[in-house]
Scaffold this motif. Structure first.
Motif, short mmCIF file in Angstrom:
data_model
loop_
_atom_site.label_atom_id
_atom_site.label_comp_id
_atom_site.label_asym_id
_atom_site.label_seq_id
_atom_site.Cartn_x
_atom_site.Cartn_y
_atom_site.Cartn_z
N VAL A 1 -3.88 -1.46 -17.07
CA VAL A 1 -3.10 -0.71 -18.05
C VAL A 1 -1.75 -0.35 -17.43
N ASN A 2 -1.78 -0.04 -16.14
CA ASN A 2 -0.56 0.28 -15.40
C ASN A 2 -0.88 0.17 -13.91
N LYS A 3 0.13 -0.16 -13.13
CA LYS A 3 -0.03 -0.12 -11.68
C LYS A 3 1.29 0.25 -11.06
N THR A 4 1.20 0.90 -9.93
CA THR A 4 2.41 1.34 -9.25
C THR A 4 2.18 1.24 -7.75
N LEU A 5 3.26 1.27 -7.02
CA LEU A 5 3.21 1.09 -5.57
C LEU A 5 3.95 2.24 -4.91
N GLY A 6 3.34 2.83 -3.88
CA GLY A 6 4.02 3.83 -3.09
C GLY A 6 3.48 5.23 -3.26
N TYR A 7 4.13 6.14 -2.56
CA TYR A 7 3.72 7.54 -2.55
C TYR A 7 4.34 8.32 -3.71
N TYR B 1 0.83 -1.21 0.00
CA TYR B 1 0.00 0.00 0.00
C TYR B 1 0.86 1.26 0.00
N PRO B 2 0.42 2.30 -0.61
CA PRO B 2 -0.74 2.38 -1.49
C PRO B 2 -0.42 1.77 -2.85
N SER B 3 -1.39 1.04 -3.39
CA SER B 3 -1.30 0.53 -4.76
C SER B 3 -2.19 1.41 -5.62
N LEU B 4 -1.62 1.95 -6.67
CA LEU B 4 -2.35 2.81 -7.59
C LEU B 4 -2.49 2.06 -8.90
N VAL B 5 -3.72 1.71 -9.25
CA VAL B 5 -3.98 0.85 -10.38
C VAL B 5 -4.80 1.61 -11.42
N PHE B 6 -4.35 1.55 -12.66
CA PHE B 6 -5.06 2.18 -13.77
C PHE B 6 -5.60 1.06 -14.65
#
Length: 142
Positions: free
Chosen positions: A122-128, A109-114
């Motif tokens: 389409v894309n995902k990223t982890l962190g601030y 967390y945080p996981s930011l998922v598009f």
């Protein structure tokens, strides 16, 4: 005559307060998160021809809190997100969030998922990320 002046004065004060509040809301830019399930967000995204931004957080997560407090209130970022995405925030440790973490194989967390409106990543990223950093990432996937 004094009563009329008093009434007018009170009216002017309330009119000013209302006007101030309205202006305050108009300048309060932040990412607008959809209040519903991922399935409903996908339906909305299809209808509006938008992608989905999924913020998967945990209540104990410091970087998650920082995203909400700073990044999601960045005016340029929020304007872009609100125009181009159906944004959804989900607690990854409760309810639907548990299944979302498994489905998208999220590692922290945080996981930011598009995702597209069909649920494909389409894309995902982890962190601030601060507003400028996240906006760069997002503009790279569109």
């Amino acid at each position: 005559m004094k009563k009329i002046l008093l009434i007018l004065s009170v009216f002017v004060v309330f009119a000013s307060l209302y006007s101030f509040k309205t202006n305050e809301k108009a300048t309060n830019n932040e990412v607008s998160f959809y209040d519903g399930s991922l399935k409903k967000a996908m339906t909305k995204a299809k209808k509006e021809k938008k992608m989905i931004f999924l913020d998967v957080y945990a209540t104990w997560c410091g970087p998650c809190k920082l995203l909400k407090k700073t990044t999601f209130k960045d005016p340029e970022l929020s304007d872009y997100f609100n125009k181009n995405f159906v944004s959804l925030e989900v607690d990854g440790e409760k309810g639907e969030g548990i299944e979302i973490v498994k489905k998208y194989q999220l590692k922290g967390y945080p996981s930011l998922v598009f995702i597209d409106s069909n649920g494909n990543v389409v894309n995902k990223t982890l962190g601030y990320y601060d507003g400028k950093e996240l906006l760069e990432i997002v503009k790279g996937i569109k």
